[in-house]
Design a protein around this motif. Structure first.
Motif, mmCIF file in Angstrom:
data_model
loop_
_atom_site.group_PDB
_atom_site.id
_atom_site.type_symbol
_atom_site.label_atom_id
_atom_site.label_comp_id
_atom_site.label_asym_id
_atom_site.label_seq_id
_atom_site.Cartn_x
_atom_site.Cartn_y
_atom_site.Cartn_z
ATOM 1 N N PRO A 22 0.811 -1.205 -0.132
ATOM 2 C CA PRO A 22 0.062 0.083 -0.064
ATOM 3 C C PRO A 22 0.708 1.209 0.068
ATOM 4 O O PRO A 22 0.471 2.253 -0.432
ATOM 5 C CB PRO A 22 -0.862 -0.048 1.161
ATOM 6 C CG PRO A 22 -0.045 -1.217 2.291
ATOM 7 C CD PRO A 22 0.601 -2.012 1.157
ATOM 8 N N PHE A 23 2.029 1.270 0.855
ATOM 9 C CA PHE A 23 3.044 2.660 0.480
ATOM 10 C C PHE A 23 3.531 2.641 -0.945
ATOM 11 O O PHE A 23 3.186 3.815 -1.324
ATOM 12 C CB PHE A 23 4.011 2.313 1.417
ATOM 13 C CG PHE A 23 5.297 3.530 1.499
ATOM 14 C CD1 PHE A 23 4.714 4.407 2.351
ATOM 15 C CD2 PHE A 23 6.181 3.506 0.657
ATOM 16 C CE1 PHE A 23 5.576 5.636 2.197
ATOM 17 C CE2 PHE A 23 6.725 4.655 0.532
ATOM 18 C CZ PHE A 23 6.740 5.684 1.381
ATOM 19 N N VAL A 24 3.643 1.810 -1.541
ATOM 20 C CA VAL A 24 4.085 1.907 -2.864
ATOM 21 C C VAL A 24 3.021 2.203 -3.777
ATOM 22 O O VAL A 24 3.092 3.109 -4.755
ATOM 23 C CB VAL A 24 5.054 0.361 -3.267
ATOM 24 C CG1 VAL A 24 5.201 0.513 -4.960
ATOM 25 C CG2 VAL A 24 6.149 0.276 -2.781
ATOM 26 N N THR A 25 2.070 1.494 -3.811
ATOM 27 C CA THR A 25 0.714 1.756 -4.739
ATOM 28 C C THR A 25 0.218 3.245 -4.315
ATOM 29 O O THR A 25 0.043 4.086 -5.336
ATOM 30 C CB THR A 25 -0.476 0.720 -4.377
ATOM 31 O OG1 THR A 25 -0.821 0.957 -2.980
ATOM 32 C CG2 THR A 25 0.110 -0.676 -4.741
ATOM 33 N N PHE A 198 9.279 -0.665 3.746
ATOM 34 C CA PHE A 198 7.978 -0.092 3.489
ATOM 35 C C PHE A 198 6.847 -0.333 4.318
ATOM 36 O O PHE A 198 6.053 0.434 4.456
ATOM 37 C CB PHE A 198 7.528 -0.868 2.098
ATOM 38 C CG PHE A 198 8.541 -0.322 0.872
ATOM 39 C CD1 PHE A 198 8.872 0.940 0.604
ATOM 40 C CD2 PHE A 198 8.810 -1.284 -0.303
ATOM 41 C CE1 PHE A 198 9.426 1.371 -0.514
ATOM 42 C CE2 PHE A 198 9.555 -1.033 -1.102
ATOM 43 C CZ PHE A 198 10.046 0.338 -1.168
ATOM 44 N N ASP A 199 6.952 -1.568 5.194
ATOM 45 C CA ASP A 199 5.927 -1.865 6.248
ATOM 46 C C ASP A 199 6.011 -0.620 7.167
ATOM 47 O O ASP A 199 4.900 -0.160 7.752
ATOM 48 C CB ASP A 199 6.368 -3.058 7.047
ATOM 49 C CG ASP A 199 5.896 -4.399 6.149
ATOM 50 O OD1 ASP A 199 5.129 -4.230 5.333
ATOM 51 O OD2 ASP A 199 6.497 -5.269 6.503
ATOM 52 N N ALA A 200 7.132 -0.341 7.725
ATOM 53 C CA ALA A 200 7.650 0.910 8.449
ATOM 54 C C ALA A 200 7.145 2.088 8.061
ATOM 55 O O ALA A 200 6.570 2.915 9.003
ATOM 56 C CB ALA A 200 8.840 1.060 9.177
ATOM 57 N N ASP A 203 3.262 2.053 8.420
ATOM 58 C CA ASP A 203 2.737 1.942 9.639
ATOM 59 C C ASP A 203 4.087 2.087 10.520
ATOM 60 O O ASP A 203 4.750 0.893 10.767
ATOM 61 C CB ASP A 203 2.024 0.506 9.933
ATOM 62 C CG ASP A 203 1.461 0.477 11.476
ATOM 63 O OD1 ASP A 203 1.837 1.289 12.194
ATOM 64 O OD2 ASP A 203 1.197 -0.564 11.661
ATOM 65 N N PRO A 204 4.110 3.221 11.062
ATOM 66 C CA PRO A 204 5.531 3.485 11.757
ATOM 67 C C PRO A 204 5.656 2.721 13.099
ATOM 68 O O PRO A 204 6.753 2.517 13.672
ATOM 69 C CB PRO A 204 5.570 4.856 12.003
ATOM 70 C CG PRO A 204 4.562 5.640 11.030
ATOM 71 C CD PRO A 204 3.692 4.545 10.541
#
Length: 217
Positions: A22-25, A198-200, A203-204
């Motif tokens: 979702p970060f990349v999209t 990318f996960d972080a 969602d930090p």
């Protein structure tokens, strides 16, 4: 099939997860919240400084002129990326000097620097290639006629010059690395850490992906 191509194919699951992250999209369609991208820029600048140091260790450990020149060219490419991040930070009010690295960032940078300091040059190339190949892959996957707030990011990694740098590092991997378990582990671990980054960014509060760092053997 070259070793670099085989290792990339062996991590196709992680590459696909990155493209669909979702970060990349959100970067691709422009919907990523600005504060998440700003946080990513700060963490990525910290990461890239470590990446540059790992390349510098590659230069220092080079045993021939061709290897030295290749690592030096790759180091110059990272300096260009850092200038891009400086531009983002200036426009968006991000104080890069005040960045505290997130656990996912530290997991990746510690892995890279340990490998660069303790591993042979083949393992160093295996640990560093996934970042370059994956970002070239993402840039090319997201490239298109659309415009948006993150178009400069997409264009940077879709550019033929960045693809050339990724290919340079893959050529080093093919020339310097033997097909050993340590080389395969280094490549796969770097791919896992890319996804964890990318996960972080998305969602930090996310815990680092995987079992922690893998030291070079």
């Amino acid at each position: 099939m070259t070793l670099s191509a085989e290792l990339w194919a062996g991590s196709a699951d992680l590459a696909a997860a990155a493209v669909g992250h979702p970060f990349v999209t959100g970067i691709g369609d422009g919907t990523l919240p600005r504060e998440r991208f700003a946080g990513y820029v700060a963490q990525d600048a910290f990461f890239l400084e470590a990446f540059a140091r790992a390349y510098a260790l590659g230069v220092a450990h080079s045993r021939d002129r061709a290897t030295l020149d290749a690592f030096a060219d790759l180091l110059a490419g990272v300096r260009d990326e850092l200038r891009l991040h400086d531009g983002y930070a200036a426009r968006w009010g991000v104080d890069l000097a005040a960045v505290e690295p997130a656990p996912a960032t530290l997991a990746y940078t510690e892995f890279l620097l340990a490998t660069a300091a303790l591993g042979d040059l083949g393992e160093v190339a295996a640990a560093m290639t996934p970042c370059m190949r994956l970002y070239a892959h993402l840039g090319q996957a997201l490239a298109g006629p659309a415009t948006g707030p993150y178009r400069e990011w997409v264009d940077t990694y879709a550019d033929a010059g960045f693809e050339e740098l990724a290919a340079t590092l893959e050529a080093l991997l093919d020339r310097l690395a033997a097909d050993t378990p340590a080389v395969r582990r280094a490549y796969r671990r770097a791919m896992e850490l890319e996804l964890g980054f990318f996960d972080a960014a998305w969602d930090p509060g996310a815990a680092p992906r995987g079992r922690g760092t893998v030291a070079a053997e």
